[in-house]
Design a protein around this motif. Structure first.
Motif, PDB file in Angstrom:
ATOM      1  N   LEU A  14       0.960 -12.564  53.581  1.00 18.29           N
ATOM      2  CA  LEU A  14       1.427 -12.282  54.731  1.00 18.29           C
ATOM      3  C   LEU A  14       1.624 -10.982  54.738  1.00 18.29           C
ATOM      4  O   LEU A  14       3.112 -10.718  55.541  1.00 18.29           O
ATOM      5  CB  LEU A  14       3.284 -13.507  53.978  1.00 18.29           C
ATOM      6  CG  LEU A  14       3.547 -14.937  54.309  1.00 18.29           C
ATOM      7  CD1 LEU A  14       4.401 -14.723  53.426  1.00 18.29           C
ATOM      8  CD2 LEU A  14       3.424 -15.538  55.262  1.00 18.29           C
ATOM      9  N   ARG A  16       0.098  -8.130  57.589  1.00 17.30           N
ATOM     10  CA  ARG A  16      -0.114  -7.265  58.481  1.00 17.30           C
ATOM     11  C   ARG A  16      -0.626  -8.592  59.768  1.00 17.30           C
ATOM     12  O   ARG A  16      -0.074  -8.416  60.568  1.00 17.30           O
ATOM     13  CB  ARG A  16      -1.446  -6.058  59.155  1.00 17.30           C
ATOM     14  CG  ARG A  16      -0.681  -4.988  58.389  1.00 17.30           C
ATOM     15  CD  ARG A  16      -1.749  -3.929  58.677  1.00 17.30           C
ATOM     16  NE  ARG A  16      -3.067  -4.198  58.578  1.00 17.30           N
ATOM     17  CZ  ARG A  16      -3.996  -3.444  58.617  1.00 17.30           C
ATOM     18  NH1 ARG A  16      -4.354  -2.769  59.025  1.00 17.30           N
ATOM     19  NH2 ARG A  16      -5.206  -4.007  57.941  1.00 17.30           N
ATOM     20  N   GLU A  44       8.234 -11.658  50.654  1.00 17.04           N
ATOM     21  CA  GLU A  44       7.797 -12.165  52.457  1.00 17.04           C
ATOM     22  C   GLU A  44       7.754 -13.147  52.316  1.00 17.04           C
ATOM     23  O   GLU A  44       8.072 -14.069  53.627  1.00 17.04           O
ATOM     24  CB  GLU A  44       5.874 -11.291  51.740  1.00 17.04           C
ATOM     25  CG  GLU A  44       5.836 -10.034  52.204  1.00 17.04           C
ATOM     26  CD  GLU A  44       4.695  -9.761  51.839  1.00 17.04           C
ATOM     27  OE1 GLU A  44       4.514  -8.330  52.481  1.00 17.04           O
ATOM     28  OE2 GLU A  44       4.026 -10.678  51.914  1.00 17.04           O
ATOM     29  N   SER A  79      -9.374  -8.777  51.162  1.00 18.45           N
ATOM     30  CA  SER A  79     -10.650  -8.834  51.824  1.00 18.45           C
ATOM     31  C   SER A  79     -11.289  -9.263  49.965  1.00 18.45           C
ATOM     32  O   SER A  79     -11.857 -10.394  48.516  1.00 18.45           O
ATOM     33  CB  SER A  79     -11.528  -8.147  52.067  1.00 18.45           C
ATOM     34  OG  SER A  79     -10.979  -7.912  53.140  1.00 18.45           O
ATOM     35  N   TYR A 296      -5.893 -15.054  67.924  1.00 20.54           N
ATOM     36  CA  TYR A 296      -6.027 -15.949  66.506  1.00 20.54           C
ATOM     37  C   TYR A 296      -5.325 -17.315  66.909  1.00 20.54           C
ATOM     38  O   TYR A 296      -5.539 -18.160  65.963  1.00 20.54           O
ATOM     39  CB  TYR A 296      -5.578 -14.765  66.271  1.00 20.54           C
ATOM     40  CG  TYR A 296      -5.627 -13.311  65.558  1.00 20.54           C
ATOM     41  CD1 TYR A 296      -6.299 -12.932  65.031  1.00 20.54           C
ATOM     42  CD2 TYR A 296      -4.998 -12.086  66.543  1.00 20.54           C
ATOM     43  CE1 TYR A 296      -6.961 -12.446  64.247  1.00 20.54           C
ATOM     44  CE2 TYR A 296      -5.579 -11.151  65.778  1.00 20.54           C
ATOM     45  CZ  TYR A 296      -6.321 -10.577  65.225  1.00 20.54           C
ATOM     46  OH  TYR A 296      -6.954  -9.510  64.469  1.00 20.54           O
TER      47      TYR A 296
HETATM   48  P1  NAI Z   1      -1.907  -6.817  53.975  1.00 24.48           P
HETATM   49  O1  NAI Z   1      -1.893  -5.606  52.709  1.00 24.48           O
HETATM   50  O2  NAI Z   1      -0.839  -6.174  55.204  1.00 24.48           O
HETATM   51  O3  NAI Z   1      -1.360  -8.027  53.535  1.00 24.48           O
HETATM   52  C1  NAI Z   1      -2.139  -8.848  52.166  1.00 24.48           C
HETATM   53  C2  NAI Z   1      -0.980 -10.077  51.988  1.00 24.48           C
HETATM   54  O4  NAI Z   1      -1.606 -10.422  50.923  1.00 24.48           O
HETATM   55  C3  NAI Z   1      -0.076  -9.147  51.364  1.00 24.48           C
HETATM   56  O5  NAI Z   1       1.118 -10.356  52.072  1.00 24.48           O
HETATM   57  C4  NAI Z   1       0.124  -9.431  50.714  1.00 24.48           C
HETATM   58  O6  NAI Z   1       1.240  -9.177  49.252  1.00 24.48           O
HETATM   59  C5  NAI Z   1      -0.288 -10.517  50.055  1.00 24.48           C
HETATM   60  N1  NAI Z   1      -1.326 -10.403  48.361  1.00 24.48           N
HETATM   61  C6  NAI Z   1      -1.964  -9.519  47.821  1.00 24.48           C
HETATM   62  N2  NAI Z   1      -2.547  -9.621  46.765  1.00 24.48           N
HETATM   63  C7  NAI Z   1      -2.472 -11.567  46.362  1.00 24.48           C
HETATM   64  C8  NAI Z   1      -2.645 -12.951  45.743  1.00 24.48           C
HETATM   65  N3  NAI Z   1      -3.464 -12.370  44.622  1.00 24.48           N
HETATM   66  N4  NAI Z   1      -2.188 -14.111  46.052  1.00 24.48           N
HETATM   67  C9  NAI Z   1      -1.264 -13.789  46.926  1.00 24.48           C
HETATM   68  N5  NAI Z   1      -1.483 -12.847  47.999  1.00 24.48           N
HETATM   69  C10 NAI Z   1      -1.571 -12.094  47.623  1.00 24.48           C
HETATM   70  O7  NAI Z   1      -3.425  -7.125  54.752  1.00 24.48           O
HETATM   71  P2  NAI Z   1      -3.898  -7.282  55.883  1.00 24.48           P
HETATM   72  O8  NAI Z   1      -4.378  -6.572  57.051  1.00 24.48           O
HETATM   73  O9  NAI Z   1      -2.848  -8.744  56.801  1.00 24.48           O
HETATM   74  O10 NAI Z   1      -5.499  -8.287  56.033  1.00 24.48           O
HETATM   75  C11 NAI Z   1      -4.973  -9.855  55.059  1.00 24.48           C
HETATM   76  C12 NAI Z   1      -7.045  -9.679  55.537  1.00 24.48           C
HETATM   77  O11 NAI Z   1      -6.618 -10.045  57.004  1.00 24.48           O
HETATM   78  C13 NAI Z   1      -8.612  -9.315  55.047  1.00 24.48           C
HETATM   79  O12 NAI Z   1      -8.916  -9.924  54.513  1.00 24.48           O
HETATM   80  C14 NAI Z   1      -7.895  -8.231  56.684  1.00 24.48           C
HETATM   81  O13 NAI Z   1      -9.930  -7.664  56.584  1.00 24.48           O
HETATM   82  C15 NAI Z   1      -8.151  -9.726  57.290  1.00 24.48           C
HETATM   83  N6  NAI Z   1      -7.766  -9.134  58.605  1.00 24.48           N
HETATM   84  C16 NAI Z   1      -8.215  -9.118  59.723  1.00 24.48           C
HETATM   85  C17 NAI Z   1      -8.338  -8.801  60.613  1.00 24.48           C
HETATM   86  C18 NAI Z   1      -9.143 -10.073  62.223  1.00 24.48           C
HETATM   87  O14 NAI Z   1      -9.833  -8.821  62.780  1.00 24.48           O
HETATM   88  N7  NAI Z   1      -9.293 -10.829  62.219  1.00 24.48           N
HETATM   89  C19 NAI Z   1      -7.490  -8.122  60.902  1.00 24.48           C
HETATM   90  C20 NAI Z   1      -6.992  -7.993  59.776  1.00 24.48           C
HETATM   91  C21 NAI Z   1      -6.932  -7.725  58.637  1.00 24.48           C
END
Ligand code: NAI
Length: 344
Positions: A14, A16, A44, A79, A296
């Motif tokens: 949950l 960015r 979150e 990731s 999205y």
């Molecule tokens: P972020 O760091 O902002 O959010 C990660 C979320 O996952 C947080 O809510 C965190 O608490 C949660 N989390 C972390 N470890 C966890 C676990 N073991 N179990 C459950 N929840 C967990 O990351 P963001 O930017 O939202 O990116 C998430 C994914 O989306 C990444 O893989 C990134 O590469 C991808 N992404 C893709 C984009 C696109 O354009 N398609 C743009 C931005 C991100």
């Protein structure tokens, strides 16, 4: 199948992007219900449940997988967790959508392919949302219709706004992103394969950190470039940066034997032009959530349709593997300074 059937989704992550996916799943996707959310950060989970009316909340992913009301799992965690969480969701019988990149190593990405093959009745889709952006999709239709002849070279700029640097550094320091090529340029690698209809063979990648030396401690680059030889002598030129002063600049050019196409040459926020004492000002898109807002949504509409219509997604696990292989080859080339042959 009952035409009114709704697909019940559990989302993990949950942050960015995950929070935006949660809002889309809750309010903007037809025939879809956001039934559960999961994050390691309880605050979150509580906020998403309250604000999006989500009945179930979890801080433990494996617990969410035991919820028998769910049909599909949506992965937007960092990731490094994607592959394991995909495999677990498949084993528990769910359809799966995962954010990019598929994985951070080729070995784990190949394990996902086995899981997908073992469960042919479960839909798998990877979040290469640019394919669902209206301009990128239109360009693909033009190419397929022969508008530029044979596509031979793709040139991509993927530049993140310098203004987002503090948020990005927080993201990159809390969980390994894979670096500039696997995390950012991966979208461009997928697009290049899609448009050229060819796979990468050799890469040379370079990079440096000039404004934010912190990137070197993260073994990453602030700005990088890769020159890629694709099959049939096709070519790719990729520039990626985290430090774009004017905003979020995603630009793609496809050069063909009889013409070329450009997408996003000026990354305009909208069609408004402001004229004042500074001159003629046109604002730039601020970030991925703004530029790809509708992509999205449209990619998830397609995921839900695939489940309801019992068909496969166009974006496959093979696309995830090939782009990861290319991203990894670029990372290796950048780290070693060598020309790298892409593993086939
Ligand atoms: P972020 O760091 O902002 O959010 C990660 C979320 O996952 C947080 O809510 C965190 O608490 C949660 N989390 C972390 N470890 C966890 C676990 N073991 N179990 C459950 N929840 C967990 O990351 P963001 O930017 O939202 O990116 C998430 C994914 O989306 C990444 O893989 C990134 O590469 C991808 N992404 C893709 C984009 C696109 O354009 N398609 C743009 C931005 C991100």
């Amino acid at each position: 199948m009952n035409d009114n059937r709704r697909i019940s989704v559990g989302l993990v992550g949950l942050g960015r992007l995950g929070r935006q996916h949660a809002e889309n799943l809750a309010f903007r996707i037809p025939h879809c219900t956001l039934t559960a959310v999961c994050s390691v950060k309880e605050e979150e989970v509580v906020a998403a449940q309250r604000e999006l009316s989500v009945p179930y909340g979890y801080t433990d992913y494996e617990e969410m997988l035991q919820n028998t009301e769910l049909d599909a799992i949506f992965i937007a965690s960092p990731s490094g967790f994607h592959c394991k969480q995909i495999e677990q969701a498949f084993a528990a019988g769910f359809h799966v959508f995962s954010e990019k990149p598929l994985g951070l190593s080729i070995e784990e990405a190949l394990r996902v392919r086995e899981a997908v093959q073992r469960h042919p009745d479960q839909v798998f889709m990877l979040g290469f949302m640019r394919r669902y952006d209206r301009s990128y999709a239109y360009a693909k239709r033009q190419i397929d219709a022969g508008a530029i002849g044979e596509p031979v070279l793709v040139r991509c700029y993927g530049l993140d706004p310098a203004q987002a640097m503090p948020t990005f550094l927080k993201f990159a320091k809390s969980n390994y992103s894979g670096g500039l090529f696997l995390d950012m340029a991966i979208h461009d690698f997928d697009l290049a394969r899609w448009y050229l209809g060819a796979e990468a063979e050799t890469v040379w990648a370079i990079g440096g950190s000039h404004r934010y030396p912190e990137f070197e401690q993260l073994q990453d680059a602030e700005t990088g470039a890769a020159l890629v030889q694709f099959g049939s002598k096709k070519m790719g030129i990729f520039v990626a940066s985290r430090n774009c002063a004017h905003g979020y600049h995603i630009e793609t050019e496809i050069i063909g034997t009889h013409g070329s196409l450009r997408i996003g040459t000026n990354p305009d926020k909208n069609q408004v032009v402001l004229m004042d004492e500074r001159g003629i000002v046109q604002e730039c898109t601020s970030g991925f959530l703004e530029r790809f807002e509708f992509a999205y949504v449209d990619e998830v509409i397609e995921f839900i349709r695939c489940i309801r219509e019992a068909r496969k997604s166009e974006v496959t696990v093979a696309d995830g593997i090939q782009s990861t292989i290319l991203g990894y080859a670029c990372k290796l080339s950048f780290e070693t300074g060598q020309l790298v042959a892409v593993q086939s």
